[in-house]
Scaffold this motif. Structure first.
Motif, PDB file in Angstrom:
ATOM      1  N   UNK A  53     -18.398   1.132   4.376  1.00 59.37           N
ATOM      2  CA  UNK A  53     -18.483   2.325   4.796  1.00 59.37           C
ATOM      3  C   UNK A  53     -17.096   2.893   5.023  1.00 59.37           C
ATOM      4  N   UNK A  54     -16.414   2.189   6.111  1.00 64.61           N
ATOM      5  CA  UNK A  54     -15.107   2.454   6.374  1.00 64.61           C
ATOM      6  C   UNK A  54     -14.092   2.522   4.990  1.00 64.61           C
ATOM      7  N   UNK A  55     -14.322   1.593   4.134  1.00 67.36           N
ATOM      8  CA  UNK A  55     -13.640   1.830   2.922  1.00 67.36           C
ATOM      9  C   UNK A  55     -13.849   3.233   2.261  1.00 67.36           C
ATOM     10  N   UNK A  56     -14.864   3.642   2.137  1.00 60.56           N
ATOM     11  CA  UNK A  56     -15.235   4.803   1.630  1.00 60.56           C
ATOM     12  C   UNK A  56     -14.714   6.000   2.489  1.00 60.56           C
ATOM     13  N   UNK A  57     -14.461   5.938   3.654  1.00 59.61           N
ATOM     14  CA  UNK A  57     -13.773   6.877   4.366  1.00 59.61           C
ATOM     15  C   UNK A  57     -12.113   6.937   4.115  1.00 59.61           C
ATOM     16  N   UNK A  58     -11.655   5.752   3.921  1.00 64.93           N
ATOM     17  CA  UNK A  58     -10.315   5.415   3.604  1.00 64.93           C
ATOM     18  C   UNK A  58      -9.897   6.016   2.240  1.00 64.93           C
ATOM     19  N   UNK A  59     -10.761   5.881   1.301  1.00 57.97           N
ATOM     20  CA  UNK A  59     -10.725   6.238  -0.062  1.00 57.97           C
ATOM     21  C   UNK A  59     -10.082   7.722  -0.225  1.00 57.97           C
ATOM     22  N   UNK A  60     -10.522   8.598   0.862  1.00 58.31           N
ATOM     23  CA  UNK A  60      -9.736   9.926   0.492  1.00 58.31           C
ATOM     24  C   UNK A  60      -8.831  10.101   1.468  1.00 58.31           C
ATOM     25  N   UNK A 179     -12.488  -1.893  10.916  1.00 59.41           N
ATOM     26  CA  UNK A 179     -10.856  -1.737  10.814  1.00 59.41           C
ATOM     27  C   UNK A 179     -10.359  -2.556   9.486  1.00 59.41           C
ATOM     28  N   UNK A 180     -11.053  -3.539   8.936  1.00 54.94           N
ATOM     29  CA  UNK A 180     -10.642  -4.380   7.873  1.00 54.94           C
ATOM     30  C   UNK A 180     -11.048  -3.635   6.505  1.00 54.94           C
ATOM     31  N   UNK A 181     -12.269  -2.877   6.634  1.00 56.46           N
ATOM     32  CA  UNK A 181     -12.713  -2.076   5.550  1.00 56.46           C
ATOM     33  C   UNK A 181     -11.877  -0.942   5.109  1.00 56.46           C
ATOM     34  N   UNK A 182     -11.431  -0.307   6.529  1.00 52.22           N
ATOM     35  CA  UNK A 182     -10.520   0.891   6.308  1.00 52.22           C
ATOM     36  C   UNK A 182      -9.166   0.626   5.623  1.00 52.22           C
ATOM     37  N   UNK A 185      -9.885  -0.279   1.932  1.00 54.97           N
ATOM     38  CA  UNK A 185      -9.667   1.180   1.214  1.00 54.97           C
ATOM     39  C   UNK A 185      -8.854   1.761   0.924  1.00 54.97           C
ATOM     40  N   UNK A 186      -7.893   1.607   1.948  1.00 48.89           N
ATOM     41  CA  UNK A 186      -6.555   2.563   1.877  1.00 48.89           C
ATOM     42  C   UNK A 186      -5.654   1.690   0.949  1.00 48.89           C
ATOM     43  N   UNK A 187      -5.679   0.459   0.888  1.00 49.61           N
ATOM     44  CA  UNK A 187      -4.654  -0.251   0.143  1.00 49.61           C
ATOM     45  C   UNK A 187      -5.068  -0.113  -1.221  1.00 49.61           C
ATOM     46  N   UNK A 188      -6.282  -0.028  -1.432  1.00 41.83           N
ATOM     47  CA  UNK A 188      -6.871  -0.157  -3.065  1.00 41.83           C
ATOM     48  C   UNK A 188      -6.260   1.336  -3.743  1.00 41.83           C
ATOM     49  N   UNK A 189      -7.126   2.178  -2.833  1.00 40.26           N
ATOM     50  CA  UNK A 189      -6.823   3.704  -3.249  1.00 40.26           C
ATOM     51  C   UNK A 189      -5.550   4.094  -3.227  1.00 40.26           C
ATOM     52  N   UNK A 190      -4.554   3.471  -2.478  1.00 42.33           N
ATOM     53  CA  UNK A 190      -3.219   3.966  -2.557  1.00 42.33           C
ATOM     54  C   UNK A 190      -2.548   3.179  -3.554  1.00 42.33           C
TER      55      UNK A 190
END
Length: 513
Positions: A53-60, A179-182, A185-190
């Motif tokens: 869920x948090x990874x999805x938030x970080x994706x954008x 926080x780990x999920x965010x 998600x941020x690292x891979x999407x970036x």
């Protein structure tokens, strides 16, 4: 089931027959995994709900401007929809998802949620061939997946583990994945956005969600439907799902939120923005009216005790503050400090480590301190983290206020979420664990989205038409500090209330003795 739970259950719906009550009692518990290995894998798969869920938030949020450039979008209000649309549907559909899980089985909707999430993640990637509006719609539909995954994951854990230290630690681990999920998600999407193409992060997300859906089928034990009755008529299903309440509630929440997030884009002078705000408010009033009369309400009046209201009030204030903080920290790093998304992701790594420490600590604290004290500490962390970043100079080194803010803020997240979830889970019967999980997650995710709407309005009004970007960012952060400060006030009031109630109970016990 205890006498207290039985009384509460009676208030949550019509009285059941003896056979139905016996069936629910038998079905309410989920068998705990027998081997340690199976238990570790089981907890890992279920906790992936919060992670993804948090990874999805970080994706954008992380590759925000990379995605925006591909669509030719530069308006801050348009860009904020990339995150707000996702959080809007996560927060809006959770109550319905928890009820459906209570009636038709939590495992079933956990798996279906991941399948839905996978589908719309893939479509969000293909929106690169379309336009921004289609991408925003895909993000909104993508958010429905976590809305079904989260409450059913928490309900599965709530039905598996009895109240105690082990349950506290498991729920704290669930919170630690946020926080780990965010960061993940941020690292891979970036990385993919800079080195390859940003849609690949959504396609890979789809593959990961499909894998987790498969793992859920294999690893999660059978979770019988604790509220299913022998009657399968359309009328029975309509009443048990509380369709009138679900329809009015969803429409009201969407319109109210849409107005606040669209206002900064088109301006509040545009008639349809405030018209939608008024219509949304009317639907929300209708929702509460219908809930007071529904035979199986989505939001039973009996659940809204003083403890619940205080707890959810703190969560709403703290997490709306967090939504503003996280969005504008990324803008601060990538726009004003001109960092790449990948470098900003690397600087966010301490968030995951601090969140893990906070979650483990919270698991122990909840066994020794009253919930009001834990919640007060969480609100203080939200406030301190916000102050640190709001007053940080643009040219200041990362290791000063920015680093401190990134270390402190996860303590607000990973103390407030587990505390609220555990308290509601422990006070509600096992057959209503989906409802308990839904309440907390609805408030968390809807608050993130509505907080961004408030902040976007402030930014657009004080940034001098985009000429003073830093002033707009800081105005939004000051709004976040005000919200978390409100959370402190609510937590202090709650602490005073619980202390007074405890002394009165002790006095009554001495009098009776």
């Amino acid at each position: 089931m205890s006498i207290e739970s039985s009384k509460e259950h009676d208030m949550l719906g019509p009285t059941l027959s003896a056979s139905e009550a016996s069936l629910q009692l038998h079905q309410s518990h989920v068998q705990e995994p027998k081997s340690k290995f199976h238990e570790i894998v089981f907890i890992g798969v279920v906790c992936s709900a919060q992670l993804m869920t948090q990874a999805g938030l970080a994706q954008s949020i992380a590759p925000l401007h990379i995605i925006g450039q591909s669509f030719g979008a530069t308006n801050p209000g348009q860009l904020s929809w990339f995150a707000a649309g996702y959080s809007l549907t996560v927060g809006t559909f959770i109550l319905i998802a928890g009820r459906l899980g209570d009636i038709y089985g939590h495992k079933r909707f956990f798996v279906l949620g991941f399948l839905w999430y996978a589908t719309w993640s893939v479509l969000a990637g293909f929106s690169a061939y379309s336009n921004q509006i289609f991408f925003d719609c895909c993000r909104a539909f993508q958010g429905i997946g976590p809305a079904f995954i989260l409450p059913n994951a928490i309900a599965i854990l709530g039905r598996t583990y009895e109240p105690g230290r082990k349950k506290n630690m498991v729920f704290s681990l669930l919170g630690a994945t946020a926080p780990g999920g965010f960061v993940l998600g941020a690292t891979f999407s970036s990385l993919l956005g800079q080195l390859l193409w940003w849609p690949w992060s959504y396609w890979i997300m789809g593959i990961a969600c499909l894998s987790l859906a498969t793992a859920g089928v294999i690893v999660i034990p059978h979770t019988p439907s604790p509220q299913r009755t022998q009657s399968n008529t359309f009328k029975s299903a309509w009443e048990r799902v509380d369709a009138p309440g679900a329809i009015t509630g969803v429409i009201g929440l969407i319109l109210f939120n849409f107005a606040w997030n669209q206002g900064p884009v088109v301006g509040w002078q545009t008639p349809y923005t405030y018209a939608l705000l008024i219509v949304g408010s009317i639907f929300l009033c209708a929702f509460f009216y219908l809930e007071s009369r529904a035979p199986f309400p989505l939001l039973p009046v009996a659940v809204l005790t003083k403890d619940t209201c205080f707890m959810l009030g703190c969560v709403a204030a703290g997490w709306s503050s967090f939504g503003i903080w996280i969005y504008y920290v990324w803008q601060f790093m990538t726009v004003l400090r001109e960092q790449t998304p990948l470098l900003s992701s690397a600087q966010f790594v301490p968030v995951a480590l601090s969140g893990l420490c906070a979650a483990i600590t919270t698991g122990f604290l909840l066994s020794h301190l009253p919930p009001s004290a834990v919640m007060l500490a969480a609100m203080t962390a939200f406030t301190v983290g916000g102050i640190c970043i709001a007053t940080a100079p643009v040219q200041q080194t990362y290791w000063a206020q920015t680093f401190v803010s990134l270390i402190v803020m996860p303590w607000g997240m990973d103390m407030s979420f587990p505390a609220a979830t555990i308290i509601l889970s422990n006070t509600m019967p096992k057959e209503h664990q989906g409802l308990a999980a839904s309440l907390v997650n609805t408030v968390v995710n809807y608050s993130i989205s509505i907080g961004l709407g408030f902040a976007g309005t402030i930014e657009s009004q004080i940034n001098d038409g985009g000429a003073n970007v830093l002033k707009g960012y800081r105005g939004s952060w000051y709004m976040a500090i005000g919200l978390s400060g409100l959370g402190i006030a609510v937590a202090v009031t709650y602490a005073g209330y619980t202390y007074t109630r405890g002394r009165q109970s002790a006095g009554e016990s001495l009098t009776k003795a």
